[in-house]
Design a protein around this motif. Structure first.
Motif, mmCIF file in Angstrom:
data_model
loop_
_atom_site.group_PDB
_atom_site.id
_atom_site.type_symbol
_atom_site.label_atom_id
_atom_site.label_comp_id
_atom_site.label_asym_id
_atom_site.label_seq_id
_atom_site.Cartn_x
_atom_site.Cartn_y
_atom_site.Cartn_z
ATOM 1 N N ASP A 53 0.856 -1.192 0.000
ATOM 2 C CA ASP A 53 0.000 0.000 0.000
ATOM 3 C C ASP A 53 0.889 1.238 0.000
ATOM 4 O O ASP A 53 1.494 1.586 1.015
ATOM 5 N N HIS A 54 0.961 1.907 -1.133
ATOM 6 C CA HIS A 54 1.819 3.084 -1.249
ATOM 7 C C HIS A 54 1.139 4.347 -0.743
ATOM 8 O O HIS A 54 1.698 5.444 -0.874
ATOM 9 N N THR A 55 -0.036 4.207 -0.158
ATOM 10 C CA THR A 55 -0.688 5.355 0.479
ATOM 11 C C THR A 55 -0.599 5.265 2.005
ATOM 12 O O THR A 55 -1.255 6.037 2.696
ATOM 13 N N LEU A 56 0.197 4.327 2.515
ATOM 14 C CA LEU A 56 0.251 4.139 3.959
ATOM 15 C C LEU A 56 0.772 5.393 4.648
ATOM 16 O O LEU A 56 1.450 6.228 4.061
ATOM 17 N N GLN A 57 0.451 5.519 5.926
ATOM 18 C CA GLN A 57 0.844 6.678 6.724
ATOM 19 C C GLN A 57 1.614 6.199 7.958
ATOM 20 O O GLN A 57 1.314 5.140 8.523
ATOM 21 N N ILE A 58 2.601 7.000 8.365
ATOM 22 C CA ILE A 58 3.353 6.670 9.569
ATOM 23 C C ILE A 58 3.265 7.837 10.559
ATOM 24 O O ILE A 58 3.221 9.003 10.178
ATOM 25 N N TYR A 59 3.208 7.474 11.834
ATOM 26 C CA TYR A 59 3.249 8.466 12.907
ATOM 27 C C TYR A 59 4.706 8.506 13.357
ATOM 28 O O TYR A 59 5.218 7.554 13.952
ATOM 29 N N ALA A 60 5.388 9.610 13.060
ATOM 30 C CA ALA A 60 6.826 9.711 13.290
ATOM 31 C C ALA A 60 7.113 10.477 14.577
ATOM 32 O O ALA A 60 6.667 11.608 14.752
ATOM 33 N N VAL A 61 7.870 9.839 15.485
ATOM 34 C CA VAL A 61 8.290 10.466 16.734
ATOM 35 C C VAL A 61 9.804 10.602 16.702
ATOM 36 O O VAL A 61 10.519 9.628 16.422
ATOM 37 N N VAL A 62 10.312 11.815 16.997
ATOM 38 C CA VAL A 62 11.742 12.088 16.885
ATOM 39 C C VAL A 62 12.298 12.601 18.214
ATOM 40 O O VAL A 62 11.681 13.440 18.869
ATOM 41 N N ASP A 63 13.446 12.075 18.611
ATOM 42 C CA ASP A 63 14.144 12.599 19.787
ATOM 43 C C ASP A 63 14.617 14.021 19.504
ATOM 44 O O ASP A 63 15.100 14.326 18.404
ATOM 45 N N ASP A 64 14.519 14.883 20.508
ATOM 46 C CA ASP A 64 15.017 16.258 20.350
ATOM 47 C C ASP A 64 16.482 16.291 19.942
ATOM 48 O O ASP A 64 16.905 17.172 19.202
ATOM 49 N N SER A 65 17.256 15.323 20.417
ATOM 50 C CA SER A 65 18.691 15.325 20.130
ATOM 51 C C SER A 65 18.984 15.211 18.646
ATOM 52 O O SER A 65 20.003 15.712 18.157
ATOM 53 N N LEU A 66 18.088 14.553 17.881
ATOM 54 C CA LEU A 66 18.327 14.409 16.445
ATOM 55 C C LEU A 66 18.174 15.740 15.721
ATOM 56 O O LEU A 66 18.806 15.974 14.692
ATOM 57 N N LEU A 67 17.350 16.623 16.265
ATOM 58 C CA LEU A 67 17.112 17.914 15.608
ATOM 59 C C LEU A 67 18.358 18.781 15.582
ATOM 60 O O LEU A 67 18.461 19.708 14.771
ATOM 61 N N THR A 68 19.313 18.491 16.472
ATOM 62 C CA THR A 68 20.566 19.259 16.511
ATOM 63 C C THR A 68 21.780 18.363 16.281
ATOM 64 O O THR A 68 22.908 18.768 16.578
ATOM 65 N N ASP A 69 21.555 17.172 15.753
ATOM 66 C CA ASP A 69 22.644 16.206 15.562
ATOM 67 C C ASP A 69 23.638 16.722 14.524
ATOM 68 O O ASP A 69 23.278 16.966 13.369
ATOM 69 N N SER A 70 24.886 16.858 14.925
ATOM 70 C CA SER A 70 25.907 17.406 14.026
ATOM 71 C C SER A 70 26.286 16.440 12.905
ATOM 72 O O SER A 70 26.941 16.845 11.936
ATOM 73 N N TYR A 71 25.888 15.154 13.028
ATOM 74 C CA TYR A 71 26.183 14.200 11.967
ATOM 75 C C TYR A 71 25.223 14.362 10.780
ATOM 76 O O TYR A 71 25.469 13.819 9.707
ATOM 77 N N LEU A 72 24.126 15.061 10.972
ATOM 78 C CA LEU A 72 23.243 15.404 9.872
ATOM 79 C C LEU A 72 23.750 16.674 9.199
ATOM 80 O O LEU A 72 24.400 17.519 9.832
#
Length: 396
Positions: A53-72
């Motif tokens: 099903d290419h219309t599927l949906q995901i509920y994405a939860v992200v750690d705050d630390s990833l928002l400032t991750d210097s490896y990104l």
């Protein structure tokens, strides 16, 4: 095909709940980078193919630390912030509890390779689950696939250890950034709060057992209540927290501190400098005759728990694999995590998974009526068959 088209914060329409940080930091996928946002897009495609099903949906939860991750890259961090601002991704200080909460309420599957051990007591359906957890796996040709997971069935002490890690993390006393673990330089000290009358850190009134957990703030230990730097009172004494089970339930926790032995029994007598733990009101059936008045003396030496048998009938030590060793009256045994010291088949002592966040002794509740126990067993416990050890003499 972008990951954005798969994102939703509507649990009712989500097909999966995804641990974004766990996926983005999985360096087994796509590239050798320590963090790569393209892994999230690859995951979405793999999930769509997995369910057809290419219309599927995901509920994405992200750690705050990833928002400032210097490896990104800067562009990747900006993309994450845009999704958060647009209400397509939920940020959390730590994502794990939210992931399980959503899965519990909505029934969707969780995408992560985390064991979620600290939640097995609160959400019993996790243990041994075979159909609610999946993870991304690398496939030939640089592709990503989906594999179902069989969740572990951890022992009680392993759950307790993970629960402690969460407490340490919330107090800043678990250093995840450097990977060095608990901040021992603070946790292995005794502290006093400069605020008079502080109930958490009262100078001179505590032996170290059950001392409150200090908070880490910019390289200092501070009082969680008064936000003041704590005063170092010296090294914390060697100590071990134990749980005493009676009839399949933890009836009390006791901190055994070096130099202060603990005597456990039906109606124990403690000498000067010792503490007595009375379990007689909770004993039922044969245990009331086979557990001695003072059955075992617990002592802590250099962080090792020693159990000295002072009973008539002795004890048994049961390891996690089910093997047993007998401890005869008058003998001493060094108890390790994962082992049970059985005073009787329905009464045992085991070391808690906690090392730093020790609660001290909890009082026994009002004794129950004298009847055989019934009802559900503790999560994660493998209960042995009843064996009242025929031929044993009744205790004096």
């Amino acid at each position: 095909m972008s990951a954005e088209q798969f994102l939703t914060l509507d649990p009712a329409s989500a097909d999966f709940v995804v641990d974004v940080s766990n996926v983005v930091r999985d360096d087994a996928l796509l590239s050798a980078r320590k963090a790569d946002l393209e892994r999230l897009t690859a995951l979405c495609r793999a999930l769509a193919s997995h369910v057809g099903d290419h219309t599927l949906q995901i509920y994405a939860v992200v750690d705050d630390s990833l928002l400032t991750d210097s490896y990104l890259t800067r562009a990747e961090r900006a993309q994450l912030h845009d999704w958060v601002e647009a209400g397509l991704m939920e940020p959390r200080t730590v994502a794990d509890d939210r992931l399980i909460e959503i899965a519990d309420l909505s029934g969707v599957s969780v995408v992560s390779d985390d064991g979620f051990v600290e939640f097995h007591r609160r959400y019993p359906w996790i243990s041994g689950n075979r159909d609610r957890f999946v993870k991304p796996v690398p496939l030939p040709g640089g592709r990503v696939g989906i594999a179902r997971r069989v969740m572990p069935v951890p022992e009680d002490w392993q759950i307790t250890r993970k629960e402690e890690e969460r407490l340490l993390l919330s107090a800043g006393m678990l250093d995840r950034r450097t990977g060095s673990g608990p901040r021992r330089e603070f946790l292995e000290r005794l502290w006093r709060c400069p605020e008079r009358g502080c109930r958490l850190f009262e100078g001179g009134r505590r032996t170290g057992a059950g001392q409150a957990l200090p908070r880490h703030d910019r390289g200092r230990a501070v009082c969680p209540t008064h936000r003041l730097p704590l005063i170092d009172r010296g090294p914390r004494p060697s100590q071990v927290e134990v749980k005493i089970h009676v009839n399949d339930e933890v009836q009390t926790r006791v901190v055994v501190v070096a130099g202060h032995d603990v005597v456990v029994g039906r109606d124990p007598v403690a000498r000067k400098g010792q503490r007595a733990v009375l379990i007689g009101p909770w004993l039922t059936g044969a245990a009331t005759h086979l557990v001695s008045r003072s059955h075992v003396r617990l002592a802590c030496h250099d962080g090792v728990l020693e159990a000295h048998d002072t009973s008539t009938n002795g004890c048994r030590v049961r390891s996690a694999d089910g093997t047993e060793r007998e401890v005869r009256p008058g003998r001493t045994w060094q108890l390790r995590r994962g082992q049970r010291l059985l005073l009787h088949e329905s009464v045992w002592v085991e070391i808690s998974g906690r090392t730093f966040v020790l609660e001290g002794e909890t009082p026994l509740p009002k004794a129950p009526a004298r009847s055989e126990p019934s009802g559900p067993t503790m999560l994660g416990q493998i209960l042995p068959k009843q064996d009242h050890r025929k031929g044993r003499r009744p205790t004096r």
